[in-house]
Design an enzyme around this catalytic site. Structure first.
Site, PDB file in Angstrom:
ATOM      1  N   GLU A  45      20.683  -5.059  10.854  1.00  0.00           N
ATOM      2  CA  GLU A  45      21.046  -3.762  10.271  1.00  0.00           C
ATOM      3  C   GLU A  45      22.559  -3.622  10.287  1.00  0.00           C
ATOM      4  O   GLU A  45      23.198  -3.889  11.307  1.00  0.00           O
ATOM      5  CB  GLU A  45      20.392  -2.660  11.098  1.00  0.00           C
ATOM      6  CG  GLU A  45      21.007  -1.285  10.988  1.00  0.00           C
ATOM      7  CD  GLU A  45      20.603  -0.361  12.130  1.00  0.00           C
ATOM      8  OE1 GLU A  45      21.288   0.658  12.321  1.00  0.00           O
ATOM      9  OE2 GLU A  45      19.619  -0.650  12.839  1.00  0.00           O
ATOM     10  N   THR A  74      22.377   4.230  10.099  1.00  0.00           N
ATOM     11  CA  THR A  74      23.156   5.469  10.022  1.00  0.00           C
ATOM     12  C   THR A  74      23.068   6.085   8.627  1.00  0.00           C
ATOM     13  O   THR A  74      24.046   6.599   8.090  1.00  0.00           O
ATOM     14  CB  THR A  74      24.631   5.234  10.436  1.00  0.00           C
ATOM     15  OG1 THR A  74      24.672   4.336  11.548  1.00  0.00           O
ATOM     16  CG2 THR A  74      25.294   6.526  10.889  1.00  0.00           C
ATOM     17  N   LYS A 134      12.319   5.581  15.438  1.00  0.00           N
ATOM     18  CA  LYS A 134      13.411   5.148  16.321  1.00  0.00           C
ATOM     19  C   LYS A 134      13.570   6.165  17.457  1.00  0.00           C
ATOM     20  O   LYS A 134      13.982   7.304  17.219  1.00  0.00           O
ATOM     21  CB  LYS A 134      14.694   5.038  15.496  1.00  0.00           C
ATOM     22  CG  LYS A 134      15.966   4.807  16.287  1.00  0.00           C
ATOM     23  CD  LYS A 134      17.150   4.784  15.327  1.00  0.00           C
ATOM     24  CE  LYS A 134      18.474   4.796  16.045  1.00  0.00           C
ATOM     25  NZ  LYS A 134      19.614   4.760  15.105  1.00  0.00           N
TER      26      LYS A 134
END
Length: 215
Positions: A45, A74, A134
């Site tokens: 990522e 993000t 998450k």
């Protein structure tokens, strides 16, 4: 524009660790990525608050084997989501639970791992369509907190992110965590700048070994 490489769930399940790249220059990211692919890490990522993040996603996608998942982290709005997918990201990670973002990803067929911390946030993210949530920041409560969350919500898969390391990974797995996100434990800034590839490969192998031994 839809992503060109579908998310490979088999790759994710076989080694459910997501390497998180934040704040590295593009040329170094390409070198790091190559080392990761050769060492068997299949999920990377790049956070969108990295300079040239979209170019880094493109560069990694260009050199990654077909079974490797390249994601954008993000991601907090639709603009970031669309840009990431156009760049070749085939999964999305967010620090927050945003139902609109989750539903947009679901419609596009792109897995999203939204950030949540409380039981209510975790359940809301799951009901919005996210298959893996998450747990962030996981370090505040640690494995015991993860276990407490999963006791009543054991149908939900959690990806622990936040100070997960070789010392506490087994405790997280015992707690029921389905996967982890790894930043500094894999991509220590000084070691990466010094191209300490042996250390990186050894770290990847050590995390992989804990997952395999736990099965």
């Amino acid at each position: 524009m839809p992503h060109s490489v579908p998310f490979n769930w088999d790759s994710f399940r076989s080694f459910p660790a997501v390497g998180i790249l934040r704040g590295f220059p593009t040329e170094l990211v390409k070198e790091i990525g190559q080392q990761c692919f050769e060492a068997g890490l299949t999920n990377l990522e790049v956070t969108l608050n990295t300079e040239d993040a979209l170019q880094q996603i493109r560069s990694l996608r260009d050199i990654a084997p077909a079974n490797v998942n390249i994601g954008a982290g993000t991601v907090i709005d639709e603009t970031g989501l669309n840009a990431a997918i156009d760049a070749g990201a085939n999964f999305i990670v967010s620090p927050v639970t945003d139902e609109d973002l989750i539903q947009k990803c679901t419609k596009l067929g792109v897995p999203i791992m939204p950030g949540a911390y409380t039981p209510s946030e975790v359940l809301r993210a799951w009901k919005s369509g996210a298959k893996i949530i998450k747990l962030f920041p996981a370090n505040i409560g640690g494995p015991d907190y993860a276990k407490s969350i999963l006791a009543p919500l054991d149908q939900i898969e959690l990806l622990a992110v936040g100070n997960v390391n070789l010392e506490n990974l087994e405790a997280y797995l015992r707690a029921g965590i389905s996967g982890i996100g790894l930043g500094t434990p894999l991509f220590d800034k000084k070691r990466m700048e010094n191209r300490d590839w042996k250390w990186l490969r050894d770290q990847i192998a050590a995390f992989h070994s804990i997952f395999k031994n736990f099965e």
